[in-house]
Design a protein around this motif. Structure first.
Motif, PDB file in Angstrom:
ATOM      1  N   UNK A   1       0.761  -1.106   0.053  1.00 53.04           N
ATOM      2  CA  UNK A   1       0.183  -0.015   0.110  1.00 53.04           C
ATOM      3  C   UNK A   1       0.890   1.132  -0.047  1.00 53.04           C
ATOM      4  N   UNK A   2       1.995   1.321   0.861  1.00 52.13           N
ATOM      5  CA  UNK A   2       2.706   2.496   0.960  1.00 52.13           C
ATOM      6  C   UNK A   2       3.486   2.598  -0.473  1.00 52.13           C
ATOM      7  N   UNK A   3       3.926   1.475  -1.334  1.00 51.37           N
ATOM      8  CA  UNK A   3       4.528   1.524  -2.383  1.00 51.37           C
ATOM      9  C   UNK A   3       3.860   2.104  -3.458  1.00 51.37           C
ATOM     10  N   UNK A   4       2.396   1.880  -3.351  1.00 51.53           N
ATOM     11  CA  UNK A   4       1.433   2.179  -4.281  1.00 51.53           C
ATOM     12  C   UNK A   4       1.295   3.843  -4.023  1.00 51.53           C
ATOM     13  N   UNK A   5       1.111   4.116  -2.842  1.00 49.70           N
ATOM     14  CA  UNK A   5       0.886   5.489  -2.494  1.00 49.70           C
ATOM     15  C   UNK A   5       1.889   6.219  -2.901  1.00 49.70           C
ATOM     16  N   UNK A   6       3.297   5.963  -2.667  1.00 51.67           N
ATOM     17  CA  UNK A   6       4.425   6.546  -3.023  1.00 51.67           C
ATOM     18  C   UNK A   6       4.647   6.772  -4.553  1.00 51.67           C
TER      19      UNK A   6
ATOM     20  N   UNK B   1      -4.069  10.649   4.040  1.00 46.84           N
ATOM     21  CA  UNK B   1      -3.221   9.326   4.617  1.00 46.84           C
ATOM     22  C   UNK B   1      -2.975   8.630   3.286  1.00 46.84           C
ATOM     23  N   UNK B   2      -2.295   7.393   3.613  1.00 48.25           N
ATOM     24  CA  UNK B   2      -2.022   6.461   2.618  1.00 48.25           C
ATOM     25  C   UNK B   2      -3.133   5.773   1.992  1.00 48.25           C
ATOM     26  N   UNK B   3      -3.051   5.577   0.700  1.00 46.68           N
ATOM     27  CA  UNK B   3      -4.170   5.166  -0.057  1.00 46.68           C
ATOM     28  C   UNK B   3      -4.264   3.746   0.116  1.00 46.68           C
ATOM     29  N   UNK B   4      -5.206   3.082   0.518  1.00 44.91           N
ATOM     30  CA  UNK B   4      -5.685   1.615   0.702  1.00 44.91           C
ATOM     31  C   UNK B   4      -6.336   1.254  -0.466  1.00 44.91           C
ATOM     32  N   UNK B   5      -5.769   0.848  -1.730  1.00 45.63           N
ATOM     33  CA  UNK B   5      -6.712   0.579  -2.794  1.00 45.63           C
ATOM     34  C   UNK B   5      -7.919  -0.551  -2.682  1.00 45.63           C
ATOM     35  N   UNK B   6      -7.552  -1.356  -1.482  1.00 44.29           N
ATOM     36  CA  UNK B   6      -8.810  -2.238  -1.318  1.00 44.29           C
ATOM     37  C   UNK B   6     -10.012  -1.461  -0.802  1.00 44.29           C
TER      38      UNK B   6
ATOM     39  N   UNK C   1     -13.963  -0.730  -2.375  1.00 42.03           N
ATOM     40  CA  UNK C   1     -15.082  -0.766  -1.694  1.00 42.03           C
ATOM     41  C   UNK C   1     -16.190   0.112  -1.953  1.00 42.03           C
ATOM     42  N   UNK C   2     -15.802   1.519  -2.401  1.00 44.35           N
ATOM     43  CA  UNK C   2     -16.710   2.443  -2.557  1.00 44.35           C
ATOM     44  C   UNK C   2     -16.897   2.679  -4.107  1.00 44.35           C
ATOM     45  N   UNK C   3     -16.435   1.826  -4.861  1.00 44.30           N
ATOM     46  CA  UNK C   3     -16.558   1.799  -6.400  1.00 44.30           C
ATOM     47  C   UNK C   3     -17.432   0.572  -6.740  1.00 44.30           C
ATOM     48  N   UNK C   4     -18.553   0.816  -7.172  1.00 44.08           N
ATOM     49  CA  UNK C   4     -19.337  -0.096  -7.758  1.00 44.08           C
ATOM     50  C   UNK C   4     -18.839  -1.139  -8.946  1.00 44.08           C
TER      51      UNK C   4
ATOM     52  N   UNK D   1     -12.376  -3.904  -8.788  1.00 50.03           N
ATOM     53  CA  UNK D   1     -11.526  -4.437  -8.054  1.00 50.03           C
ATOM     54  C   UNK D   1     -10.308  -3.394  -7.684  1.00 50.03           C
ATOM     55  N   UNK D   2      -9.751  -3.525  -6.573  1.00 49.61           N
ATOM     56  CA  UNK D   2      -8.686  -2.680  -6.049  1.00 49.61           C
ATOM     57  C   UNK D   2      -7.452  -2.370  -7.113  1.00 49.61           C
ATOM     58  N   UNK D   3      -7.185  -3.543  -7.975  1.00 51.67           N
ATOM     59  CA  UNK D   3      -6.465  -3.332  -8.988  1.00 51.67           C
ATOM     60  C   UNK D   3      -7.048  -2.592 -10.263  1.00 51.67           C
ATOM     61  N   UNK D   4      -8.007  -2.890 -10.543  1.00 47.16           N
ATOM     62  CA  UNK D   4      -8.695  -1.993 -11.404  1.00 47.16           C
ATOM     63  C   UNK D   4      -9.016  -0.414 -10.930  1.00 47.16           C
ATOM     64  N   UNK D   5      -9.273  -0.337  -9.907  1.00 49.68           N
ATOM     65  CA  UNK D   5      -9.081   1.152  -9.365  1.00 49.68           C
ATOM     66  C   UNK D   5      -7.736   1.839  -9.558  1.00 49.68           C
ATOM     67  N   UNK D   6      -6.596   1.027  -9.096  1.00 53.04           N
ATOM     68  CA  UNK D   6      -5.417   1.776  -9.141  1.00 53.04           C
ATOM     69  C   UNK D   6      -5.100   1.890 -10.821  1.00 53.04           C
ATOM     70  N   UNK D   7      -5.425   0.960 -11.520  1.00 48.62           N
ATOM     71  CA  UNK D   7      -5.033   1.074 -12.927  1.00 48.62           C
ATOM     72  C   UNK D   7      -5.830   2.322 -13.585  1.00 48.62           C
ATOM     73  N   UNK D   8      -6.868   2.240 -13.244  1.00 54.54           N
ATOM     74  CA  UNK D   8      -7.897   3.345 -13.819  1.00 54.54           C
ATOM     75  C   UNK D   8      -7.168   4.976 -13.316  1.00 54.54           C
ATOM     76  N   UNK D   9      -6.980   4.969 -12.087  1.00 48.73           N
ATOM     77  CA  UNK D   9      -6.389   6.071 -11.436  1.00 48.73           C
ATOM     78  C   UNK D   9      -5.074   6.435 -12.205  1.00 48.73           C
ATOM     79  N   UNK D  10      -4.293   5.500 -12.170  1.00 48.55           N
ATOM     80  CA  UNK D  10      -2.765   5.795 -12.440  1.00 48.55           C
ATOM     81  C   UNK D  10      -2.778   5.960 -14.266  1.00 48.55           C
ATOM     82  N   UNK D  11      -3.363   5.151 -14.906  1.00 48.12           N
ATOM     83  CA  UNK D  11      -3.353   5.257 -16.301  1.00 48.12           C
ATOM     84  C   UNK D  11      -4.256   6.130 -17.001  1.00 48.12           C
ATOM     85  N   UNK D  12      -5.444   6.460 -16.559  1.00 46.87           N
ATOM     86  CA  UNK D  12      -6.423   7.424 -17.132  1.00 46.87           C
ATOM     87  C   UNK D  12      -6.396   8.844 -16.376  1.00 46.87           C
ATOM     88  N   UNK D  13      -7.041   8.473 -14.955  1.00 54.77           N
ATOM     89  CA  UNK D  13      -7.459   9.951 -14.393  1.00 54.77           C
ATOM     90  C   UNK D  13      -6.061  10.765 -13.848  1.00 54.77           C
TER      91      UNK D  13
END
Length: 114
Positions: free
Chosen positions: A26-31, A76-81, A85-88, A91-103
Motif C-alpha cells: 500500500x505504501x509503495x502504491x501511494x508513493x 493518509x496512505x491510499x488503501x486501494x482495497x 469498496x466505494x466503487x461499484x 477491484x482494487x487493481x482496476x481502481x489503481x490502474x484507472x487512477x494511474x493510467x487514465x484519471x
C-alpha cells in the motif's frame, strides 16, 4: 510446547508477515501515485504496451466514485482495497490502474492547460 501452540504461533507469525506485506504494498502504491503527481511523467497507456487484461469499461459514475474515494482518504496512505469498496463493481487493481493510467494523466493535462 504442544503442537497446537506451535501451529497457532506460526499462523500468528504468518498473519503479521501478511499484514506487513500489505502495508508495504500500500505504501509503495501511494508513493508511486504521489511521485506521479509531483513529476511531469506521462502515465498514460502506450500503444506499444501489451495489455495483460481485457479492458473493462468505466462509467462516468464509477470514475466519480473513484475520485471521491481517493479525495476522501487523502493525505493518509491510499488503501486501494478500501477505495474499491466505494466503487461499484471494480477491484482494487482496476481502481489503481484507472487512477494511474487514465484519471491521473487527464488531471495532469487539465492542470497543464490552465
Amino acid at each position: 510446547m504442544n503442537k497446537v501452540g506451535v501451529k497457532r504461533r506460526r499462523k500468528s507469525e504468518e498473519n503479521v508477515k501478511s499484514e506487513e506485506t500489505d502495508t508495504r504494498e500500500s505504501m509503495n502504491i501511494q508513493n508511486s501515485v504521489m511521485s506521479d503527481l509531483m513529476s511531469g511523467a506521462d502515465v498514460g497507456d502506450s500503444e506499444n504496451k501489451k495489455k495483460s487484461n481485457k479492458s473493462v469499461a468505466w462509467t462516468t459514475d464509477q470514475r466519480t466514485q473513484l475520485f471521491d474515494a481517493i479525495i476522501k482518504r487523502l493525505p493518509s496512505p491510499l488503501d486501494w482495497k478500501e477505495i474499491a469498496e466505494d466503487v461499484d463493481g471494480k477491484s482494487h487493481t482496476q481502481c489503481y490502474d484507472q487512477w494511474r493510467k487514465r484519471m491521473l494523466s487527464d488531471l495532469k493535462k487539465s492542470v497543464a492547460s490552465e
